[in-house]
Scaffold this motif. Structure first.
Motif, short mmCIF file in Angstrom:
data_model
loop_
_atom_site.label_atom_id
_atom_site.label_comp_id
_atom_site.label_asym_id
_atom_site.label_seq_id
_atom_site.Cartn_x
_atom_site.Cartn_y
_atom_site.Cartn_z
N ALA A 42 1.30 -1.14 0.42
CA ALA A 42 0.09 -0.30 -0.04
C ALA A 42 0.68 1.10 -0.26
O ALA A 42 0.09 2.39 0.03
N ASP A 43 2.04 1.24 0.28
CA ASP A 43 2.68 2.37 0.25
C ASP A 43 4.05 2.54 -1.20
O ASP A 43 3.54 3.75 -0.78
N ILE A 44 3.76 1.33 -1.28
CA ILE A 44 4.58 1.73 -3.15
C ILE A 44 3.48 1.40 -4.25
O ILE A 44 4.11 2.03 -5.49
N ARG A 143 13.83 -19.04 3.64
CA ARG A 143 12.89 -19.46 2.71
C ARG A 143 14.06 -20.43 1.92
O ARG A 143 14.23 -21.36 1.25
N GLY A 144 15.70 -19.59 1.72
CA GLY A 144 16.50 -20.18 0.75
C GLY A 144 16.83 -19.86 -1.00
O GLY A 144 17.41 -20.02 -1.36
N TYR A 145 15.52 -18.82 -0.98
CA TYR A 145 15.87 -18.38 -2.43
C TYR A 145 17.39 -17.03 -2.05
O TYR A 145 17.96 -16.32 -0.75
N ARG A 146 17.62 -16.76 -3.33
CA ARG A 146 18.91 -16.23 -3.60
C ARG A 146 18.79 -15.12 -4.52
O ARG A 146 17.90 -15.08 -5.37
N ARG A 147 18.99 -13.51 -3.95
CA ARG A 147 19.03 -13.01 -4.97
C ARG A 147 19.57 -13.08 -6.22
O ARG A 147 20.52 -13.17 -6.64
N THR A 148 19.06 -12.60 -7.52
CA THR A 148 20.71 -12.84 -8.48
C THR A 148 21.18 -11.55 -8.94
O THR A 148 22.22 -11.46 -9.66
N GLY A 149 20.55 -10.33 -8.50
CA GLY A 149 20.59 -8.94 -8.91
C GLY A 149 20.26 -8.80 -10.73
O GLY A 149 20.27 -7.46 -11.68
N ARG A 150 19.21 -9.67 -11.16
CA ARG A 150 18.69 -9.06 -12.47
C ARG A 150 17.38 -8.73 -12.82
O ARG A 150 16.44 -9.78 -11.25
N THR A 151 17.38 -7.84 -12.32
CA THR A 151 15.78 -6.98 -12.49
C THR A 151 15.57 -6.63 -14.11
O THR A 151 16.18 -6.72 -14.67
N THR A 152 14.12 -6.14 -13.47
CA THR A 152 13.29 -6.19 -14.64
C THR A 152 12.45 -4.71 -14.52
O THR A 152 12.11 -4.52 -13.70
N PRO A 153 12.75 -3.60 -15.24
CA PRO A 153 11.87 -2.83 -14.55
C PRO A 153 10.37 -3.10 -14.27
O PRO A 153 9.49 -3.76 -14.92
N PHE A 154 9.51 -1.60 -12.92
CA PHE A 154 8.08 -1.74 -13.06
C PHE A 154 7.02 -2.12 -14.17
O PHE A 154 7.58 -1.06 -14.93
N PRO A 155 6.15 -2.46 -15.31
CA PRO A 155 5.62 -2.01 -15.92
C PRO A 155 4.70 -0.25 -16.17
O PRO A 155 3.43 -0.74 -15.56
N TYR A 156 5.86 0.80 -15.29
CA TYR A 156 4.72 2.30 -15.17
C TYR A 156 3.81 2.59 -16.46
O TYR A 156 4.18 1.74 -17.69
N GLU A 159 -1.99 -0.04 -15.86
CA GLU A 159 -2.21 0.07 -14.73
C GLU A 159 -2.87 -1.29 -13.81
O GLU A 159 -4.09 -1.53 -12.49
N ARG A 160 -2.68 -2.45 -14.87
CA ARG A 160 -3.14 -3.48 -14.52
C ARG A 160 -2.51 -4.50 -13.10
O ARG A 160 -2.81 -5.70 -12.88
N PHE A 161 -0.86 -3.87 -13.38
CA PHE A 161 -0.19 -4.19 -12.39
C PHE A 161 -0.36 -3.25 -10.60
O PHE A 161 0.83 -3.19 -10.50
N GLY A 162 -1.27 -2.08 -10.73
CA GLY A 162 -1.06 -1.28 -9.94
C GLY A 162 -0.73 0.54 -10.62
O GLY A 162 -0.44 0.07 -11.49
N ILE A 163 -0.79 1.09 -9.48
CA ILE A 163 -0.52 2.85 -9.85
C ILE A 163 0.80 2.52 -8.96
O ILE A 163 0.18 3.06 -7.92
N PRO A 164 1.87 2.88 -9.65
CA PRO A 164 3.18 3.44 -8.67
C PRO A 164 3.01 4.62 -7.71
O PRO A 164 2.78 5.64 -8.30
N LEU A 165 3.05 4.63 -6.67
CA LEU A 165 3.60 5.90 -5.70
C LEU A 165 5.02 6.02 -5.84
O LEU A 165 4.81 7.12 -4.86
N ARG A 166 6.11 5.89 -6.26
CA ARG A 166 7.14 6.61 -6.67
C ARG A 166 7.98 5.63 -7.65
O ARG A 166 7.41 4.86 -8.14
#
Length: 179
Positions: A42-44, A143-156, A159-166
């Motif tokens: 809710a904050d993002i 739980r054993g998951y590891r960050r990969t550093g691989r990212t993809t942009p948020f679909p700004y 609005e099917r994925f939400g309205i970014p607040l930042r």
């Protein structure tokens, strides 16, 4: 399939579950109601997290299932499992906000991992998490998951994925070996 130790029933979602599952996912991530639990976005993000078409698409996809978790006949959690070759994708994970923090999420993710290993023979589980969700990423790391550093942009703008607040939101790939 019922798990006698937890009193939970795990089953694949059907078309009849769509409205209940949309309400569950929305309650876990969006709006004031989501603040009862700790997984709120809710904050993002404002707006919707999913919609009936998105849930139905997951249910109907040939290499996908929406694992639905019930306790006493009431849907309390869900997660998307998608077979992608040597790995499975884990998404649309939601636990009823009133039940968060009591270990239900751990039981659900463990069952999801067991199912994809046994049913599909995959050796890894993949998921994407909004990179600023430090508490959630830390929970997955425990739980054993590891960050990969691989990212993809948020679909700004979608609005099917939400309205970014930042600005600057990205999805980060987390991976766990399932051997």
């Amino acid at each position: 399939m019922e798990n006698a130790a937890t009193g939970l029933t795990f089953r694949d979602a059907t078309d009849a579950d769509v409205d209940v599952l949309v309400a569950l996912v929305e309650s876990a991530y969006r709006g004031e109601a989501s603040r009862v639990g700790w997984t709120t976005e809710a904050d993002i993000l404002d707006g919707q997290r999913t919609d009936p078409d998105g849930v139905l698409e997951v249910i109907k996809a040939p290499d996908s299932r929406l694992l639905t978790v019930e306790r006493d006949g009431r849907v309390v959690a869900c997660c998307q499992l998608e077979h992608r070759g040597a790995h499975a994708y884990f998404g649309m994970f939601a636990v009823s906000p009133a039940l968060q923090g009591a270990g239900l999420g751990k039981v659900v993710i463990t069952e999801a991992e067991r199912r994809v290993r046994e049913d599909w023979g995959v050796t890894e589980m993949h998921m994407t998490v909004i990179s600023v969700r430090d508490d959630l990423i830390a929970w997955y790391e425990r739980r054993g998951y590891r960050r990969t550093g691989r990212t993809t942009p948020f679909p700004y703008g979608d609005e099917r994925f939400g309205i970014p607040l930042r600005t600057g939101l990205r999805f980060e790939l987390l991976v766990k070996p399932l051997v």
